[in-house]
Write an enzyme that holds these catalytic residues in place. Structure first.
Site, PDB file in Angstrom:
ATOM      1  N   GLU A  79      -8.927  -3.913   1.891  1.00 40.82           N
ATOM      2  CA  GLU A  79      -7.768  -3.479   1.418  1.00 40.82           C
ATOM      3  C   GLU A  79      -7.115  -3.855   0.485  1.00 40.82           C
ATOM      4  O   GLU A  79      -6.366  -4.498  -0.745  1.00 40.82           O
ATOM      5  CB  GLU A  79      -7.268  -2.187   2.403  1.00 40.82           C
ATOM      6  CG  GLU A  79      -8.382  -0.927   2.302  1.00 40.82           C
ATOM      7  CD  GLU A  79      -8.187   0.379   2.945  1.00 40.82           C
ATOM      8  OE1 GLU A  79      -8.249  -0.659   4.524  1.00 40.82           O
ATOM      9  OE2 GLU A  79      -7.522   0.928   2.947  1.00 40.82           O
TER      10      GLU A  79
ATOM     11  N   HIS B  89      -7.915   6.465   0.888  1.00 38.93           N
ATOM     12  CA  HIS B  89      -8.799   5.358   0.742  1.00 38.93           C
ATOM     13  C   HIS B  89      -9.025   4.657  -0.663  1.00 38.93           C
ATOM     14  O   HIS B  89      -9.574   3.941  -0.542  1.00 38.93           O
ATOM     15  CB  HIS B  89      -9.382   5.701   1.652  1.00 38.93           C
ATOM     16  CG  HIS B  89      -9.748   5.438   3.528  1.00 38.93           C
ATOM     17  ND1 HIS B  89     -10.024   7.176   3.907  1.00 38.93           N
ATOM     18  CD2 HIS B  89      -8.377   5.795   4.022  1.00 38.93           C
ATOM     19  CE1 HIS B  89      -9.563   6.782   5.150  1.00 38.93           C
ATOM     20  NE2 HIS B  89      -8.811   5.962   5.704  1.00 38.93           N
TER      21      HIS B  89
ATOM     22  N   ARG C 182       1.158  -1.163   0.359  1.00 36.13           N
ATOM     23  CA  ARG C 182       0.252  -0.072   0.373  1.00 36.13           C
ATOM     24  C   ARG C 182       1.216   1.209   0.088  1.00 36.13           C
ATOM     25  O   ARG C 182       1.779   1.017   0.993  1.00 36.13           O
ATOM     26  CB  ARG C 182      -0.977  -0.242   1.405  1.00 36.13           C
ATOM     27  CG  ARG C 182      -2.314   1.296   1.207  1.00 36.13           C
ATOM     28  CD  ARG C 182      -2.186   1.550   2.609  1.00 36.13           C
ATOM     29  NE  ARG C 182      -2.861   2.383   3.255  1.00 36.13           N
ATOM     30  CZ  ARG C 182      -3.082   3.543   3.814  1.00 36.13           C
ATOM     31  NH1 ARG C 182      -3.020   2.880   5.660  1.00 36.13           N
ATOM     32  NH2 ARG C 182      -3.556   4.270   3.498  1.00 36.13           N
TER      33      ARG C 182
ATOM     34  N   ARG D 124      -7.907  13.927  12.747  1.00 37.57           N
ATOM     35  CA  ARG D 124      -7.878  15.128  12.142  1.00 37.57           C
ATOM     36  C   ARG D 124      -9.664  16.189  12.406  1.00 37.57           C
ATOM     37  O   ARG D 124     -10.544  15.489  12.638  1.00 37.57           O
ATOM     38  CB  ARG D 124      -7.994  14.683  11.188  1.00 37.57           C
ATOM     39  CG  ARG D 124      -6.491  13.802  10.738  1.00 37.57           C
ATOM     40  CD  ARG D 124      -6.658  13.830   9.244  1.00 37.57           C
ATOM     41  NE  ARG D 124      -5.178  13.162   9.321  1.00 37.57           N
ATOM     42  CZ  ARG D 124      -5.523  11.377   8.468  1.00 37.57           C
ATOM     43  NH1 ARG D 124      -6.526  11.097   8.538  1.00 37.57           N
ATOM     44  NH2 ARG D 124      -4.879  10.724   8.241  1.00 37.57           N
TER      45      ARG D 124
END
Ligand code: ADP
Length: 404
Positions: free
Chosen positions: A390, A185, A93, A246
């Site tokens: 993922e 993402h 990734r 965040r």
């Protein structure tokens, strides 16, 4: 059958999953943490004598290379693989692929074009890209003859039109420094939207889907015919909805005001927006949604407010994407909070009643981490929980690009 390793390397950790392809079965998974510190943590989950086991040890992991060596040795020791030759591909990734990487790609050696480009893009993802390269090089050292593939978080969003990815800043910021929206993402948004089309039994080309990836990091995407047309994260994952730590969107002038009062530097303030804001900053407990939920259940106003602010902003994006998509077949919830936090899903869906969204509250309250339709038959938009995967997307790309 071929075994593929899907890797997510961070600055002090390596997460991995070993998958049997094309069956897409997970044979082993785990994480090495605290790399470079006095005592590391190595956690591995696998099947031993027909039973799922989880083992944890505390090895010293001076660098990523020792971590990878330990991982491969333990696969042999635990008889998860009989020979390392069984691992025929490794997928990594990579958070930022910029405009350069429009698709995943084979990595041409530890100092080749791909690695150099990933490092060049590190300006846009300083915490991530350099760590990924350390991880890629560590695997290349230990498995020199195995094809390695980079799978970028950003490629799925490269189909956005200019009107969706450009900021209204001086044009030279874009041409000189690459300032635009890249999103993140991507592999999750792609997996979930493809899976949603399968669940609905509709050709992907005919679908309009809004994916809400609500984890510690959180983003929303509008996916039309299997292609992303807009997403909430921006140049970096800081933009968009409020997340675990965040802030999501704020007026940048706030930084100037706080800087004046506290004498803080710009990078300190950006760090505060990345690490100390969101549910943590608003709720004042932790960034873990379970702790904020506990606070809300005790009547703590700040925790209640944190979820209200988050839900409101999520609904703002969904409403805007509904219009930009020209309607919507399905809204999908995924990742830690999306898959498990029924009170947040309910709050969001209730606010979407005006679009004809209706969910079965009982089904919603009983849905944790499994694929499930939450909408009632009369709902104008289907609502699903679709657990993300993922690693499978990474393994599929390794097979596609390395012809496995
Ligand atoms: P990331 O991959 O970005 O670290 P995850 O997808 O693992 O994030 O999601 C983490 C978030 O999901 C945390 O806020 C956590 O509280 C929440 N979460 C995970 N499991 C549950 C659960 N069973 N119930 C409620 N919230 C959960």
């Amino acid at each position: 059958m071929s075994k593929i390793m899907a890797v997510n390397a961070g600055s002090s950790s390596i997460k991995f999953q070993l998958l049997e392809m094309p069956a897409e079965e997970v044979i082993a998974s785990g994480v090495m943490e605290r790399i470079g510190l006095e005592q590391g943590i190595f956690t591995i989950k696998y099947i031993k004598n027909g039973e799922k086991v989880k083992e944890e040890t505390n090895p010293v992991l001076p660098t990523h290379a020792e971590g990878v060596e330990l991982l491969l040795n333990s696969l042999l020791e635990k008889n998860i693989v009989k020979d390392l030759k069984e691992i025929v591909g490794v997928g990594h990734r990579v958070v930022q692929g910029g405009e350069f990487f429009k698709d995943s790609c084979l990595i041409d050696g530890p100092d080749g074009v791909v690695i150099n480009k990933i490092l060049e893009l590190a300006d846009l993802a300083p915490l991530h890209n350099r760590a990924h390269v350390i991880g890629i090089r560590a695997f290349m050292k230990v498995l020199p003859d195995v094809p390695e593939v980079a799978v970028f978080d950003t490629t799925f969003h490269q189909t956005m039109e200019e009107e969706a990815y450009m900021y209204a800043t001086p044009y030279e910021w874009y041409t000189k420094y690459g300032i635009r929206k890249y999103g993140a993402h991507g592999t999750s948004h792609q997996y979930v939207s493809q899976r949603c089309a399968e669940i609905m039994n509709k050709p992907l080309e005919d679908t309009k889907i809004i994916v809400c990836h609500l984890g510690n990091g959180a983003s929303i995407s509008a996916v039309k015919g299997g292609k992303c047309i807009d997403t909430s994260m921006g140049l970096t994952p800081l933009e968009g909805i409020p997340m675990g730590t965040r802030s999501g969107n704020i007026d940048p002038t706030a930084l100037e005001v706080v800087a004046k009062h506290e004498g803080a530097s710009l990078s300190e303030l950006i760090n505060t927006l990345n690490k100390k804001s969101g549910l943590l900053g608003m709720g004042g407990r932790t960034n873990d949604a379970r702790d904020v939920t506990a606070g809300a259940n005790e009547g703590d106003h700040r925790c209640i407010m944190a979820f209200n602010v988050q839900a409101k902003r999520i609904v703002d994006y969904i409403a805007s994407y509904y219009v930009y998509l020209g309607g919507c077949d399905a809204i999908c919830f995924t990742a830690g909070m999306g898959e498990n936090l029924c009170h947040l899903r309910e709050k969001i869906c209730n606010r979407l009643g005006v679009l004809g969204v209706k969910i079965d509250t009982e089904v919603n309250n009983q849905t944790y981490g499994v694929e499930k339709e939450l909408s009632t038959p009369e709902s104008k938009i289907k609502v699903y929980v679709v657990p993300t995967n993922e690693e499978v997307m990474i393994a599929r790309d390794v097979c596609r690009l390395a012809n496995i």
